[in-house]
Design a protein around this motif. Structure first.
Motif, short mmCIF file in Angstrom:
data_model
loop_
_atom_site.label_atom_id
_atom_site.label_comp_id
_atom_site.label_asym_id
_atom_site.label_seq_id
_atom_site.Cartn_x
_atom_site.Cartn_y
_atom_site.Cartn_z
N ARG A 1 -29.04 12.43 -20.04
CA ARG A 1 -30.22 11.69 -19.63
C ARG A 1 -29.90 10.75 -18.46
O ARG A 1 -30.68 10.60 -17.52
CB ARG A 1 -30.77 10.86 -20.80
CG ARG A 1 -31.94 9.97 -20.42
CD ARG A 1 -32.21 8.92 -21.49
NE ARG A 1 -33.05 7.87 -20.96
CZ ARG A 1 -32.63 6.84 -20.24
NH1 ARG A 1 -31.31 6.72 -19.99
NH2 ARG A 1 -33.47 5.92 -19.78
N ALA A 2 -28.74 10.11 -18.51
CA ALA A 2 -28.40 9.09 -17.51
C ALA A 2 -27.81 9.67 -16.23
O ALA A 2 -27.82 9.02 -15.19
CB ALA A 2 -27.40 8.09 -18.11
N ILE A 3 -27.29 10.90 -16.28
CA ILE A 3 -26.61 11.50 -15.12
C ILE A 3 -27.61 12.27 -14.26
O ILE A 3 -28.42 13.03 -14.77
CB ILE A 3 -25.47 12.43 -15.58
CG1 ILE A 3 -24.44 11.64 -16.39
CG2 ILE A 3 -24.80 13.09 -14.38
CD1 ILE A 3 -23.31 12.50 -16.93
N ARG A 4 -27.52 12.09 -12.97
CA ARG A 4 -28.39 12.81 -12.04
C ARG A 4 -28.04 14.29 -12.04
O ARG A 4 -26.93 14.69 -12.42
CB ARG A 4 -28.26 12.24 -10.63
CG ARG A 4 -26.88 12.46 -10.02
CD ARG A 4 -26.87 12.19 -8.53
NE ARG A 4 -25.54 12.33 -7.95
CZ ARG A 4 -24.96 13.48 -7.63
NH1 ARG A 4 -25.60 14.63 -7.85
NH2 ARG A 4 -23.73 13.51 -7.12
N ASP A 5 -28.96 15.11 -11.58
CA ASP A 5 -28.69 16.54 -11.44
C ASP A 5 -27.49 16.74 -10.50
O ASP A 5 -27.43 16.17 -9.41
CB ASP A 5 -29.90 17.27 -10.85
CG ASP A 5 -31.10 17.26 -11.79
OD1 ASP A 5 -30.94 16.81 -12.94
OD2 ASP A 5 -32.19 17.70 -11.37
N GLY A 6 -26.52 17.54 -10.95
CA GLY A 6 -25.32 17.77 -10.17
C GLY A 6 -24.24 16.74 -10.37
O GLY A 6 -23.11 16.91 -9.86
N GLY A 7 -24.54 15.66 -11.10
CA GLY A 7 -23.54 14.64 -11.38
C GLY A 7 -22.50 15.13 -12.38
O GLY A 7 -22.66 16.19 -12.99
N LEU A 8 -21.44 14.34 -12.55
CA LEU A 8 -20.29 14.79 -13.34
C LEU A 8 -20.06 13.95 -14.59
O LEU A 8 -20.33 12.75 -14.61
CB LEU A 8 -19.03 14.75 -12.49
CG LEU A 8 -18.99 15.67 -11.26
CD1 LEU A 8 -17.68 15.46 -10.49
CD2 LEU A 8 -19.16 17.13 -11.65
#
Length: 240
Positions: free
Chosen positions: A168-175
């Protein structure tokens, strides 16, 4: 009339450590906390997060920049190193160990860091409600409590359903970066995250290479000295 809740009902994967703090650590909380610590509105417990509370990175750091969140920062060695090496990035430390947060503040002040903030709270609640959705470029969880006794395995943070919490907290493409020196926990992490629909592997082979951005700490060296292999995993947030 129903009595108000006095205990949290959500996930909790830590035992809070206390102990007497040094004069320096006491000074850190007295003098440095206003600069570094985000004052979390509480819910029903000491380290809980009120569901209406929000940490808005652009407001807290005064700029728009990539955000890296490290969960379970301990004494802060890894996040201090990262914040020093990458002044263009903002860093958020999530920890419940009062003395460890004090140590982190002292080192941050010594290094003159302006791109670091600290939160004293239960990590799942931070991920589920406190951080805005898709606000984080990277979440790091290095050497989480392994709860190595079989009867305690259920308290491990990385368990089925964690993908939705952290995703939920990580952007699309984030790690999402993980590391542990407990083989069975590493296997569990990989098994769980391979099945979570929010993530895909960002590595080839059985395990990822050691993350070059993580400094060698005394904690990691202790695991190596005991003959444990350090296993890294990296997963990418799938587009919503």
């Amino acid at each position: 009339m129903t009595e108000p809740a006095t205990r949290r009902t959500g996930p909790l994967s830590f035992v809070r450590r206390g102990g007497r703090m040094s004069d320096g650590q006491e000074r850190a909380w007295r003098e440095l906390a206003p600069t570094y610590v985000f004052d979390v509105p509480r819910d029903v417990a000491e380290t809980s997060v009120h569901p209406d509370a929000r940490f808005v990175p652009q407001q807290e750091f005064g700029r728009v920049a990539p955000l890296v969140v490290e969960i379970g920062t301990g004494q802060g060695h890894a996040i201090i190193h990262a914040a020093t090496e990458h002044p263009e990035t903002d860093f958020l430390a999530v920890e419940v160990y009062h003395g460890g947060l004090a140590r982190t503040m002292l080192d941050a002040d010594k290094a003159g860091l302006q791109n670091l903030r600290l939160i004293e709270a239960n990590a799942p609640e931070v991920l589920q409600t406190l951080l805005p959705e898709a606000s984080t470029d990277e979440v790091r969880i290095f050497f989480p409590d392994p709860w190595h006794k079989k009867r305690h395995n259920k308290r491990r943070m990385i368990s089925p359903g964690f993908g939705a919490v952290v995703g939920r907290a990580i952007r699309d493409g984030g790690l999402l970066r993980l590391a542990t020196d407990w083989e069975d926990y590493a296997l569990q992490m990989r098994e769980v995250l391979d099945e979570e629909p929010e993530f895909e592997r960002a590595f080839d082979g059985e395990w990822d290479d050691r993350f070059a951005g993580r400094p060698m700490t005394a904690f990691e060296r202790k695991g190596l000295d005991k003959g444990r292999d350090i296993r890294d995993l990296t997963y990418r947030r799938i587009a919503r």
